[in-house]
Design an enzyme around this catalytic site. Structure first.
Site, PDB file in Angstrom:
ATOM      1  N   ARG A  25       0.831  -1.203   0.000  1.00 33.28           N
ATOM      2  CA  ARG A  25       0.000   0.000   0.000  1.00 33.28           C
ATOM      3  C   ARG A  25       0.866   1.254   0.000  1.00 33.28           C
ATOM      4  O   ARG A  25       0.586   2.217  -0.673  1.00 33.28           O
ATOM      5  CB  ARG A  25      -0.928  -0.016   1.209  1.00 33.28           C
ATOM      6  CG  ARG A  25      -2.236   0.640   0.908  1.00 33.28           C
ATOM      7  CD  ARG A  25      -3.290   0.373   1.924  1.00 33.28           C
ATOM      8  NE  ARG A  25      -2.804  -0.360   3.085  1.00 33.28           N
ATOM      9  CZ  ARG A  25      -3.571  -0.692   4.093  1.00 33.28           C
ATOM     10  NH1 ARG A  25      -4.822  -0.365   4.082  1.00 33.28           N
ATOM     11  NH2 ARG A  25      -3.104  -1.351   5.135  1.00 33.28           N
ATOM     12  N   ARG A  26       1.931   1.193   0.813  1.00 32.45           N
ATOM     13  CA  ARG A  26       2.788   2.390   0.918  1.00 32.45           C
ATOM     14  C   ARG A  26       4.225   2.037   0.537  1.00 32.45           C
ATOM     15  O   ARG A  26       4.773   1.053   1.047  1.00 32.45           O
ATOM     16  CB  ARG A  26       2.768   2.929   2.351  1.00 32.45           C
ATOM     17  CG  ARG A  26       1.656   3.960   2.568  1.00 32.45           C
ATOM     18  CD  ARG A  26       1.496   4.278   4.017  1.00 32.45           C
ATOM     19  NE  ARG A  26       1.000   3.119   4.761  1.00 32.45           N
ATOM     20  CZ  ARG A  26       1.270   2.850   6.025  1.00 32.45           C
ATOM     21  NH1 ARG A  26       2.057   3.641   6.708  1.00 32.45           N
ATOM     22  NH2 ARG A  26       0.779   1.795   6.626  1.00 32.45           N
ATOM     23  N   LYS A  37     -10.576 -15.061   3.589  1.00 35.22           N
ATOM     24  CA  LYS A  37     -11.828 -15.710   4.005  1.00 35.22           C
ATOM     25  C   LYS A  37     -13.042 -14.820   3.790  1.00 35.22           C
ATOM     26  O   LYS A  37     -14.114 -15.287   3.396  1.00 35.22           O
ATOM     27  CB  LYS A  37     -11.755 -16.132   5.472  1.00 35.22           C
ATOM     28  CG  LYS A  37     -11.543 -14.948   6.380  1.00 35.22           C
ATOM     29  CD  LYS A  37     -11.068 -15.302   7.753  1.00 35.22           C
ATOM     30  CE  LYS A  37     -10.499 -14.056   8.384  1.00 35.22           C
ATOM     31  NZ  LYS A  37      -9.071 -13.979   8.374  1.00 35.22           N
ATOM     32  N   GLY A  74      -1.187 -16.197  12.675  1.00 40.05           N
ATOM     33  CA  GLY A  74       0.244 -15.903  12.816  1.00 40.05           C
ATOM     34  C   GLY A  74       0.964 -15.999  11.481  1.00 40.05           C
ATOM     35  O   GLY A  74       0.506 -16.697  10.560  1.00 40.05           O
ATOM     36  N   VAL A 110      -8.952 -20.699   6.140  1.00 35.53           N
ATOM     37  CA  VAL A 110      -9.654 -21.286   7.294  1.00 35.53           C
ATOM     38  C   VAL A 110      -8.646 -21.936   8.223  1.00 35.53           C
ATOM     39  O   VAL A 110      -7.916 -22.835   7.819  1.00 35.53           O
ATOM     40  CB  VAL A 110     -10.684 -22.355   6.849  1.00 35.53           C
ATOM     41  CG1 VAL A 110     -11.419 -22.908   8.063  1.00 35.53           C
ATOM     42  CG2 VAL A 110     -11.662 -21.778   5.841  1.00 35.53           C
ATOM     43  N   LYS A 162     -15.485 -18.270   8.045  1.00 37.99           N
ATOM     44  CA  LYS A 162     -14.871 -19.599   7.934  1.00 37.99           C
ATOM     45  C   LYS A 162     -15.943 -20.692   7.904  1.00 37.99           C
ATOM     46  O   LYS A 162     -15.822 -21.685   7.184  1.00 37.99           O
ATOM     47  CB  LYS A 162     -13.892 -19.806   9.091  1.00 37.99           C
ATOM     48  CG  LYS A 162     -12.696 -18.849   9.000  1.00 37.99           C
ATOM     49  CD  LYS A 162     -11.914 -18.793  10.293  1.00 37.99           C
ATOM     50  CE  LYS A 162     -10.730 -17.840  10.204  1.00 37.99           C
ATOM     51  NZ  LYS A 162     -10.120 -17.523  11.498  1.00 37.99           N
ATOM     52  N   ILE A 183      -3.680 -25.111   9.688  1.00 40.83           N
ATOM     53  CA  ILE A 183      -4.297 -26.440   9.749  1.00 40.83           C
ATOM     54  C   ILE A 183      -4.782 -26.854   8.362  1.00 40.83           C
ATOM     55  O   ILE A 183      -5.554 -26.134   7.735  1.00 40.83           O
ATOM     56  CB  ILE A 183      -5.504 -26.453  10.713  1.00 40.83           C
ATOM     57  CG1 ILE A 183      -5.081 -26.006  12.112  1.00 40.83           C
ATOM     58  CG2 ILE A 183      -6.156 -27.824  10.754  1.00 40.83           C
ATOM     59  CD1 ILE A 183      -6.242 -25.853  13.076  1.00 40.83           C
ATOM     60  N   ASP A 197     -15.421 -13.244  11.956  1.00 42.41           N
ATOM     61  CA  ASP A 197     -14.312 -14.026  11.397  1.00 42.41           C
ATOM     62  C   ASP A 197     -14.689 -15.518  11.335  1.00 42.41           C
ATOM     63  O   ASP A 197     -14.516 -16.179  10.302  1.00 42.41           O
ATOM     64  CB  ASP A 197     -13.070 -13.798  12.276  1.00 42.41           C
ATOM     65  CG  ASP A 197     -11.899 -14.643  11.855  1.00 42.41           C
ATOM     66  OD1 ASP A 197     -11.220 -14.279  10.880  1.00 42.41           O
ATOM     67  OD2 ASP A 197     -11.653 -15.688  12.508  1.00 42.41           O
TER      68      ASP A 197
HETATM   69  N1  HSE Z   1      -8.211 -13.263  13.983  1.00 40.53           N
HETATM   70  C1  HSE Z   1      -8.251 -14.663  13.710  1.00 40.53           C
HETATM   71  C2  HSE Z   1      -8.158 -15.436  14.997  1.00 40.53           C
HETATM   72  C3  HSE Z   1      -7.162 -15.145  12.799  1.00 40.53           C
HETATM   73  O1  HSE Z   1      -8.153 -14.863  16.089  1.00 40.53           O
HETATM   74  O2  HSE Z   1      -8.142 -16.646  14.930  1.00 40.53           O
HETATM   75  C4  HSE Z   1      -7.387 -14.779  11.381  1.00 40.53           C
HETATM   76  O3  HSE Z   1      -8.573 -15.333  10.894  1.00 40.53           O
END
Ligand code: HSE
Length: 433
Positions: A50-51, A110, A308, A137, A210, A141, A206
């Site tokens: 973006r920057r 997602k 992560g 998702v 998923k 995993i 979120d």
């Molecule tokens: N914020 C999500 C979580 C991770 O706490 O699992 C990304 O989907």
């Protein structure tokens, strides 16, 4: 032909945040190993950011960075585009342009897949290119590939997932320390497990995205986020967590995708009590897990880090290797599988069990009146116990399986009873066989 003499596969990266940085770092530092696994050298040809000019902890030539993402995906010689920007736009238009210009796409997006997967799949099919999204998702995993490929010969009946690490961390902390939601959230933010604005996680958005993706894959049906019933964890109290303990359970935010007896699909995200004997109950801290039930395989559980940089990059890079191999072979892999096109039912038609805590007057006839309200809606009571007495009396009812709409109607009637001071908690009970 020696590997080094083969035409390199050109890879473009959209986004250079935590995940993008890790993807670029591993792709460049392990380039020789990737070349051997793929069968041709890989070349990172551009990184859209973006920057410009921001200092990045990445040892790649400065000229790879560009703010012109559209120019990068339409230059015409890119084999694989990796999208880790997130959000709906500009990610959607970039992915569509990448496919139109002959690239396969690996994405972790997602939100976009859950809102408009159909458009992406159709564009990939038309272009005869791959659309892979293992990282969308549950982070590292492997669950998308198992549902899309490994279980393609089986009939999945239910998917239960802990697919949000932030909320699992908070609920686990509430269970371990006895803290309320607000204190546990503060602690999660202090330790970096929750964002400064935690809405997407704690309100279940979120996890709902998923759930839509998982339900679509499991049941070969188009499911979007608007089909998913969503409740977050902000109303979960320390008392709920203690009540769960009383019945040998823990509270988890679950994504639940299932087939009902009529063969219709339901998808929902909400906090629920699950027995401590259930494998998902042992998923602690910020970990994720997805529990799959199918006719042939029986019960499967997939467990690991759901977020992560390095874990998510692991899933992205696994897809990169596969789609790069497909490009070399001149084939495309598995596409959309939505032929079943099953009915998707609203939450009112979902069937499960319930834990209901009712604050009542402590006098004769109360239990009978409450029981009658449950019976009137055909909700069968499994256990009932009284907690406290006098002004603190509470009836705690656990039901057998009932329709969600019937339970809601029961609770509405119970609230109207003279001897009822309030219904302090209603929580679904899952994972009971
Ligand atoms: N914020 C999500 C979580 C991770 O706490 O699992 C990304 O989907």
């Amino acid at each position: 032909m020696p590997l080094a003499d083969r035409r390199p596969l050109r890879i473009a990266l959209l986004g250079c945040g935590v995940v993008g940085t890790e993807v670029a770092r591993v792709l460049t530092s392990d380039a020789e190993e990737f070349a051997r696994r793929i069968g041709a050298p890989v070349e990172l040809v551009g990184i859209a950011v973006r920057r410009a000019g921001r200092r990045r902890d990445l040892d790649v030539p400065e000229e790879l960075f560009t703010t012109d993402a559209m120019g990068l995906v339409t230059r015409g010689d890119v084999d694989v585009v990796i999208e880790v920007i997130g959000g709906i736009e500009p990610a959607r238009e970039l992915i569509l342009a990448a496919l139109e210009h002959g690239a396969s796409v690996v994405t972790a997006n997602k939100a976009l897949l859950a809102e408009d997967g159909e458009t992406l799949y159709e564009a990939a099919a038309k272009a005869e290119r791959d659309l892979y999204y293992e990282a969308a998702v549950a982070g590292a995993i492997p669950i998308v590939r198992p549902l899309r490929e490994s279980l393609a010969g089986d009939r999945v009946t239910r998917v239960l997932g802990i697919v949000n690490g932030t909320t699992n961390f908070i609920l686990d902390a509430m269970s371990t320390t006895g803290a309320g939601f607000a204190d546990a959230l503060d602690e999660a933010q202090r330790l970096g497990y929750a964002e400064a604005d935690p809405t997407a996680d704690v309100e279940g958005f979120d996890a709902a995205a998923k759930a839509a993706i998982l339900a679509g894959l499991a049941f070969h049906t188009r499911v979007t986020i608007s089909d998913v019933h969503r409740e977050g964890i902000t109303e979960v109290t320390a008392a709920d967590v203690r009540s769960a303990e009383e019945i040998g359970s823990v509270v988890k935010l679950l994504a639940i995708c299932e087939l009902d007896a009529e063969g219709a699909v339901s998808a929902r995200v909400h906090p629920a009590m699950i027995p401590t004997s259930h494998p998902l109950a042992s998923v602690r801290g910020a970990y994720n897990a997805v529990f799959v039930e199918s006719e042939g395989a029986g019960q499967l559980m997939f467990y690991g880090p759901g977020a992560g940089g390095a874990p998510t990059a692991s899933a992205v890079l696994g897809d990169v290797v596969t789609v790069a191999q497909h490009r070399l072979a001149g084939i495309s892999g598995v596409g959309e599988s939505a032929h079943a096109s099953l009915e998707i039912v609203p939450i009112g038609r979902a069937r499960t069990r319930y834990h209901v805590a009712i604050d009542v007057d402590d006098r004769p006839g109360v239990l009978s009146a409450v029981a009658q309200a449950f019976a009137a809606h055909d909700v069968s009571i499994k256990t009932v116990r009284q907690e406290g007495h006098g002004g603190d009396a509470q009836l705690v009812v656990v039901t057998h399986e009932a329709e969600d709409a019937a339970l809601s109607a029961t609770v509405a009637d119970v609230r109207e009873l003279d001897m009822v001071r309030g219904v302090s908690s209603v929580m679904r009970v899952e994972g009971v066989s």
